[in-house]
Each structure stands twice: as C-alpha cells, then as structure tokens.
Design a protein around this motif. Structure first.
Motif, PDB file in Angstrom:
ATOM      1  N   PRO A   3       0.893  -1.127  -0.042  1.00  0.00           N
ATOM      2  CA  PRO A   3       0.025   0.018  -0.121  1.00  0.00           C
ATOM      3  C   PRO A   3       0.548   1.260   0.093  1.00  0.00           C
ATOM      4  O   PRO A   3       0.207   2.290  -0.557  1.00  0.00           O
ATOM      5  CB  PRO A   3      -0.925  -0.010   1.403  1.00  0.00           C
ATOM      6  N   VAL A   4       2.030   1.291   0.378  1.00  0.00           N
ATOM      7  CA  VAL A   4       2.904   2.274   0.698  1.00  0.00           C
ATOM      8  C   VAL A   4       4.492   1.995   0.080  1.00  0.00           C
ATOM      9  O   VAL A   4       4.806   0.766   0.022  1.00  0.00           O
ATOM     10  CB  VAL A   4       3.151   2.855   1.912  1.00  0.00           C
ATOM     11  N   ALA A  14       1.575   6.780  -1.284  1.00  0.00           N
ATOM     12  CA  ALA A  14       0.815   5.846  -1.620  1.00  0.00           C
ATOM     13  C   ALA A  14       0.815   5.225  -2.808  1.00  0.00           C
ATOM     14  O   ALA A  14       0.849   5.755  -3.715  1.00  0.00           O
ATOM     15  CB  ALA A  14      -0.734   6.105  -1.204  1.00  0.00           C
ATOM     16  N   SER A  15       0.970   3.751  -2.840  1.00  0.00           N
ATOM     17  CA  SER A  15       0.886   2.995  -4.282  1.00  0.00           C
ATOM     18  C   SER A  15      -0.213   3.150  -5.035  1.00  0.00           C
ATOM     19  O   SER A  15      -0.053   3.465  -6.230  1.00  0.00           O
ATOM     20  CB  SER A  15       1.353   1.482  -4.065  1.00  0.00           C
ATOM     21  N   TYR A  16      -1.306   3.446  -4.241  1.00  0.00           N
ATOM     22  CA  TYR A  16      -2.685   3.643  -5.072  1.00  0.00           C
ATOM     23  C   TYR A  16      -2.574   4.968  -5.925  1.00  0.00           C
ATOM     24  O   TYR A  16      -2.780   5.070  -7.126  1.00  0.00           O
ATOM     25  CB  TYR A  16      -3.548   3.611  -4.191  1.00  0.00           C
ATOM     26  N   ARG A 131      -7.038  -0.810 -11.374  1.00  0.00           N
ATOM     27  CA  ARG A 131      -7.366  -1.888 -10.669  1.00  0.00           C
ATOM     28  C   ARG A 131      -5.973  -2.594 -10.091  1.00  0.00           C
ATOM     29  O   ARG A 131      -6.033  -3.329  -8.969  1.00  0.00           O
ATOM     30  CB  ARG A 131      -7.931  -3.112 -11.382  1.00  0.00           C
ATOM     31  N   ILE A 132      -4.922  -2.253 -10.811  1.00  0.00           N
ATOM     32  CA  ILE A 132      -3.458  -2.732 -10.080  1.00  0.00           C
ATOM     33  C   ILE A 132      -3.281  -1.965  -8.860  1.00  0.00           C
ATOM     34  O   ILE A 132      -3.050  -2.396  -7.981  1.00  0.00           O
ATOM     35  CB  ILE A 132      -2.485  -2.586 -11.221  1.00  0.00           C
ATOM     36  N   GLY A 133      -3.700  -0.537  -8.837  1.00  0.00           N
ATOM     37  CA  GLY A 133      -3.723   0.163  -7.820  1.00  0.00           C
ATOM     38  C   GLY A 133      -4.537  -0.532  -6.577  1.00  0.00           C
ATOM     39  O   GLY A 133      -3.929  -0.347  -5.304  1.00  0.00           O
ATOM     40  N   CYS A 134      -5.639  -0.896  -6.971  1.00  0.00           N
ATOM     41  CA  CYS A 134      -6.687  -1.400  -5.941  1.00  0.00           C
ATOM     42  C   CYS A 134      -5.821  -2.692  -5.407  1.00  0.00           C
ATOM     43  O   CYS A 134      -6.013  -3.048  -4.067  1.00  0.00           O
ATOM     44  CB  CYS A 134      -7.863  -1.833  -6.549  1.00  0.00           C
ATOM     45  N   GLY A 138      -4.878  -3.095  -1.435  1.00  0.00           N
ATOM     46  CA  GLY A 138      -5.757  -3.967  -0.888  1.00  0.00           C
ATOM     47  C   GLY A 138      -7.288  -3.605  -0.694  1.00  0.00           C
ATOM     48  O   GLY A 138      -7.896  -4.193   0.337  1.00  0.00           O
ATOM     49  N   CYS A 139      -7.763  -2.738  -1.603  1.00  0.00           N
ATOM     50  CA  CYS A 139      -8.926  -2.159  -1.641  1.00  0.00           C
ATOM     51  C   CYS A 139      -9.840  -2.927  -2.501  1.00  0.00           C
ATOM     52  O   CYS A 139      -9.257  -3.607  -3.293  1.00  0.00           O
ATOM     53  CB  CYS A 139      -9.109  -0.732  -1.621  1.00  0.00           C
TER      54      CYS A 139
END
Length: 262
Positions: A3-4, A14-16, A131-134, A138-139
């Motif tokens: 996530p980070v 944040a990776s997202y 969606r890779i960001g998701c 982990g969302c």
C-alpha cells in the motif's frame, strides 16, 4: 501487498496514487493516439483530457463520500481533502468525467459522438491499470474464497489480514482485458456489422460489456460499498443502467443508419 512505497525513511507515497497517476498518463497518451487515428484534433484531445481528469477526480471522490461513508465525512468534513488516504469510486469518476467532457466538447462546438469512439478503447486500459492500484492497496477486495487462486493479504491494507479472498481486482483486470479485445476486434471489423457503423457505437458497446463485467465481479466483492438495496450495490444498479442505455443507443444508431442508407 504494497500500500505504501518508501522513498526514504521519512518519505513514503501511497502506491494507489502512483498507479492512478500512471493510469491517467497512459490514458492521455493513448487518447492522443486515438484522436490521430480517428482523424480528430490531437490538440483538442489534450484539452479534453484535462476536463476529464478534473471531472473524474471530483466525481470519484464525491461518490465515495456520498454513497460509502456520508456520516463519517459529515462528522469530519476536512477528511474530504485527504485524498492521499484513498477513497474513490470508479463510476463516480466516470460520470464526472463524462459530464465534463460533454460540456467542454459542446462548448468548443465539436461533435460529441465522434469523440465517444476515441474514449471507448481508452477506458478499459485506464480501468485495468487502476485496478492494479486497488490490488496493491488491498481495497475493492473479494469475499472469502477457498479456491486454489484465493489471495491472502497481510496487515496494513484495507482487506482483512490473513483471510483467503477472491482476487476481485485480478478478475476485473482480466475481464476488462476481454472487453478491450472485443472493442478492438469490433473496430477493425466494423464494416461487417452495420450496428457499429454509426458514430459512438464503440462507446455504447463498451457500456454494455463493462456493465456486464462489473455485474459479474460485484458478485464476488466483499468490501463495504455503501448501503445496499435488494442485496445489490450502487455499482450494480449503475451497471444495469449502463447496459440498458448502451443497447438503446446502439439500436437507435442502427435505426438512423438504416434510414440514411435506404
């Protein structure tokens, strides 16, 4: 997952947000290429992209606030601006981007339906990257799953830690990939299908295929997405509406095409 991303001991990102920035960047360049391919103005494509980015960002955030955690943001209004913590909804972004693009293109007196086909193949690419960001954050996680491909997340993400879950992010990526392939094939075989000869028809086909994709994946989602009605999420209702509008617009376009060719 991740996530980070730490750039130093004190600085992390944040990776997202990184992946979403990548999604926007790739989409802008692809949209530029699509404009050239369809004999539209590449200069205007960059201007339209700015309108889409602003509308998409605001729409995605506002949908999250209104439909997922309205009471929380009512009690903590300043949290609305902490976008680095995540909290975006795809359909909110889509609606916001669509409206901004429509008003801007209408303002510069361009034919909106001509630009819709340029959008059509870009949307699945941006969606898949998003969606890779998701997945990293982990969302948008799935329900409990005991199949061989179940995915388990560690601590520090939105998904429950140590529980095998449906990898709904990967489901979305794979199914949306099939949507892109279908659109690409249809565009290259357009002369064989009279229903897809009218302007905007590729976009309407995306609405149908994406709506179906989303309805499928929604059955495996386990994350909180706001109040549900009749065991369906707001995304399921929007998907159903998109499918209906897509079929209606395709049939309307074919009817107009048949009248012209008579």
């Amino acid at each position: 997952m991740y996530p980070v991303i730490y750039t130093s001991y004190h600085i992390h990102i944040a990776s997202y947000l990184i992946i979403m920035s990548l999604a926007y960047t790739v989409s802008i360049f692809y949209f530029y290429k699509r404009a050239i391919q369809l004999h539209l103005s590449p200069k205007l494509s960059t201007e339209i992209s700015i309108a889409i980015m602003l509308g998409g960002f605001l729409g995605a955030r506002i949908f999250h606030v209104i439909f997922e955690y309205p009471q929380y943001y009512w009690d903590h209004p300043l949290e609305f601006f902490k976008v680095y913590n995540g909290g975006f909804v795809f359909y909110g972004g889509f609606i916001g981007a669509f409206l901004c693009a429509y008003f801007y293109i209408s303002k510069i007196k361009q034919n909106f339906s001509h630009w819709l086909d340029a959008f059509a193949l870009v949307l699945p690419i941006g969606y898949m990257i998003g969606r890779i960001g998701c997945l990293l954050a982990g969302c948008c996680y799935g329900k409990t799953c005991y199949l061989p491909w179940a995915m388990t997340f560690g601590p520090g993400v939105e998904a429950p830690s140590g529980v095998p879950l449906h990898p709904t992010q990967i489901y979305s990526i794979l199914l949306e990939g099939l949507v892109w392939i279908s659109l690409f094939y249809t565009e290259n075989k357009r002369d064989k299908f009279t229903i897809f000869r009218s302007s905007g028809s590729l976009f309407y086909l995306w609405m149908i295929l994406h709506g179906i994709e989303r309805l499928i994946v929604e059955q495996f989602r386990g994350d909180f997405r706001g109040q549900l009605w009749a065991d369906l999420s707001i995304s399921s209702y929007i998907s159903t509406i998109l499918i209906a509008i897509g079929f209606f617009m395709l049939s309307k376009g074919q009817h107009s095409h048949n009248k012209i060719t008579k």
